[in-house]
Design a protein around this motif. Structure first.
Motif, PDB file in Angstrom:
ATOM      1  N   GLN A  13     -33.678   9.275 -10.395  1.00  0.00           N
ATOM      2  CA  GLN A  13     -32.412   8.305 -10.844  1.00  0.00           C
ATOM      3  C   GLN A  13     -32.512   6.738 -12.376  1.00  0.00           C
ATOM      4  O   GLN A  13     -33.515   6.857 -12.010  1.00  0.00           O
ATOM      5  CB  GLN A  13     -31.114   7.703  -9.403  1.00  0.00           C
ATOM      6  N   ALA A  14     -31.306   7.076 -12.343  1.00  0.00           N
ATOM      7  CA  ALA A  14     -31.896   5.380 -13.296  1.00  0.00           C
ATOM      8  C   ALA A  14     -32.185   4.658 -12.941  1.00  0.00           C
ATOM      9  O   ALA A  14     -31.577   4.048 -11.766  1.00  0.00           O
ATOM     10  CB  ALA A  14     -29.645   5.489 -13.719  1.00  0.00           C
ATOM     11  N   GLY A  15     -32.774   3.243 -13.609  1.00  0.00           N
ATOM     12  CA  GLY A  15     -34.139   2.773 -13.277  1.00  0.00           C
ATOM     13  C   GLY A  15     -35.536   2.605 -12.059  1.00  0.00           C
ATOM     14  O   GLY A  15     -36.192   1.775 -11.717  1.00  0.00           O
ATOM     15  N   ASN A  83     -41.115   3.661 -16.601  1.00  0.00           N
ATOM     16  CA  ASN A  83     -40.761   2.284 -15.439  1.00  0.00           C
ATOM     17  C   ASN A  83     -39.167   2.461 -16.175  1.00  0.00           C
ATOM     18  O   ASN A  83     -38.773   1.724 -17.745  1.00  0.00           O
ATOM     19  CB  ASN A  83     -41.376   1.460 -15.126  1.00  0.00           C
ATOM     20  N   SER A  84     -37.574   2.456 -15.142  1.00  0.00           N
ATOM     21  CA  SER A  84     -36.646   1.183 -15.879  1.00  0.00           C
ATOM     22  C   SER A  84     -36.243   1.982 -16.684  1.00  0.00           C
ATOM     23  O   SER A  84     -35.671   2.452 -17.268  1.00  0.00           O
ATOM     24  CB  SER A  84     -36.606   0.336 -16.687  1.00  0.00           C
ATOM     25  N   LEU A  85     -36.214   3.321 -15.588  1.00  0.00           N
ATOM     26  CA  LEU A  85     -36.443   4.958 -16.958  1.00  0.00           C
ATOM     27  C   LEU A  85     -34.300   5.147 -17.450  1.00  0.00           C
ATOM     28  O   LEU A  85     -33.687   4.694 -16.059  1.00  0.00           O
ATOM     29  CB  LEU A  85     -36.038   6.020 -16.412  1.00  0.00           C
ATOM     30  N   THR A  90     -33.834  11.464 -21.028  1.00  0.00           N
ATOM     31  CA  THR A  90     -34.319  12.717 -20.525  1.00  0.00           C
ATOM     32  C   THR A  90     -34.501  13.270 -21.821  1.00  0.00           C
ATOM     33  O   THR A  90     -33.829  13.986 -22.916  1.00  0.00           O
ATOM     34  CB  THR A  90     -33.012  13.073 -19.831  1.00  0.00           C
ATOM     35  N   ALA A  91     -35.352  13.852 -21.048  1.00  0.00           N
ATOM     36  CA  ALA A  91     -36.450  14.991 -22.729  1.00  0.00           C
ATOM     37  C   ALA A  91     -37.375  16.014 -21.754  1.00  0.00           C
ATOM     38  O   ALA A  91     -37.716  15.682 -20.695  1.00  0.00           O
ATOM     39  CB  ALA A  91     -36.655  14.261 -23.540  1.00  0.00           C
ATOM     40  N   THR A 112     -35.965  14.636 -16.094  1.00  0.00           N
ATOM     41  CA  THR A 112     -34.464  13.877 -16.189  1.00  0.00           C
ATOM     42  C   THR A 112     -33.870  12.853 -15.596  1.00  0.00           C
ATOM     43  O   THR A 112     -34.125  12.753 -14.310  1.00  0.00           O
ATOM     44  CB  THR A 112     -33.580  15.756 -15.784  1.00  0.00           C
ATOM     45  N   VAL A 113     -33.166  11.827 -16.004  1.00  0.00           N
ATOM     46  CA  VAL A 113     -32.870  10.853 -15.452  1.00  0.00           C
ATOM     47  C   VAL A 113     -31.332  10.823 -15.513  1.00  0.00           C
ATOM     48  O   VAL A 113     -30.352  10.667 -15.871  1.00  0.00           O
ATOM     49  CB  VAL A 113     -33.076   9.398 -16.374  1.00  0.00           C
ATOM     50  N   SER A 114     -31.408  10.508 -14.077  1.00  0.00           N
ATOM     51  CA  SER A 114     -29.594  10.417 -13.826  1.00  0.00           C
ATOM     52  C   SER A 114     -29.061   9.108 -13.208  1.00  0.00           C
ATOM     53  O   SER A 114     -29.655   8.137 -13.270  1.00  0.00           O
ATOM     54  CB  SER A 114     -29.052  10.757 -12.296  1.00  0.00           C
ATOM     55  N   SER A 115     -27.474   8.840 -14.217  1.00  0.00           N
ATOM     56  CA  SER A 115     -26.980   7.739 -14.358  1.00  0.00           C
ATOM     57  C   SER A 115     -26.617   7.688 -12.156  1.00  0.00           C
ATOM     58  O   SER A 115     -26.131   8.606 -11.783  1.00  0.00           O
ATOM     59  CB  SER A 115     -25.612   7.743 -15.025  1.00  0.00           C
TER      60      SER A 115
END
Length: 115
Positions: A13-15, A83-85, A90-91, A112-115
């Motif tokens: 997840q984001a963050g 950190n703090s993604l 995402t890539a 993959t970073v989800s919002s």
């Protein structure tokens, strides 16, 4: 011939945080630079971070202050602590090693970073 094996990608997840690893094996002589690149869908591959033989590092502006590149010279392994993604991180992340007579790439690991 040099082989690079990457690990550590995934869904977060984001963050959140992830740590990527890239282990180099094979005929490696005098590594000059280890680096991480990334490629998002529909975009060109971009340089994320580098670390040279002296341990000096560089970062893309987009990741400064959030990502840290380190290496273990005894293990010929490079790491990327993220950190703090953000969703824009995402890539597919690729490891790159430049050594005497070699410019090797890993197979890539999906982040993959989800919002």
């Amino acid at each position: 011939q040099v082989q690079l094996v990457e690990s550590g990608g995934g869904l977060v997840q984001a963050g959140g945080s992830l740590k990527l690893s890239c282990a180099a094996s094979g005929s490696i002589f005098s590594i000059n630079r280890m680096a991480w690149y990334r490629q998002a869908p529909g975009k060109q591959r971009e340089l994320v971070a580098t670390i040279n033989s002296a341990g000096s590092t560089t970062y893309a502006d987009a990741v400064k202050g959030r990502f840290t590149i380190t290496r273990d010279t005894m293990k010929n392994t490079v790491y990327l602590q993220m950190n703090s993604l953000r969703p824009e991180d995402t890539a597919v992340y690729y490891c790159n090693v430049r050594a005497y007579g070699t410019n090797a790439w890993g197979q890539g690991t999906q982040v993959t970073v989800s919002s």
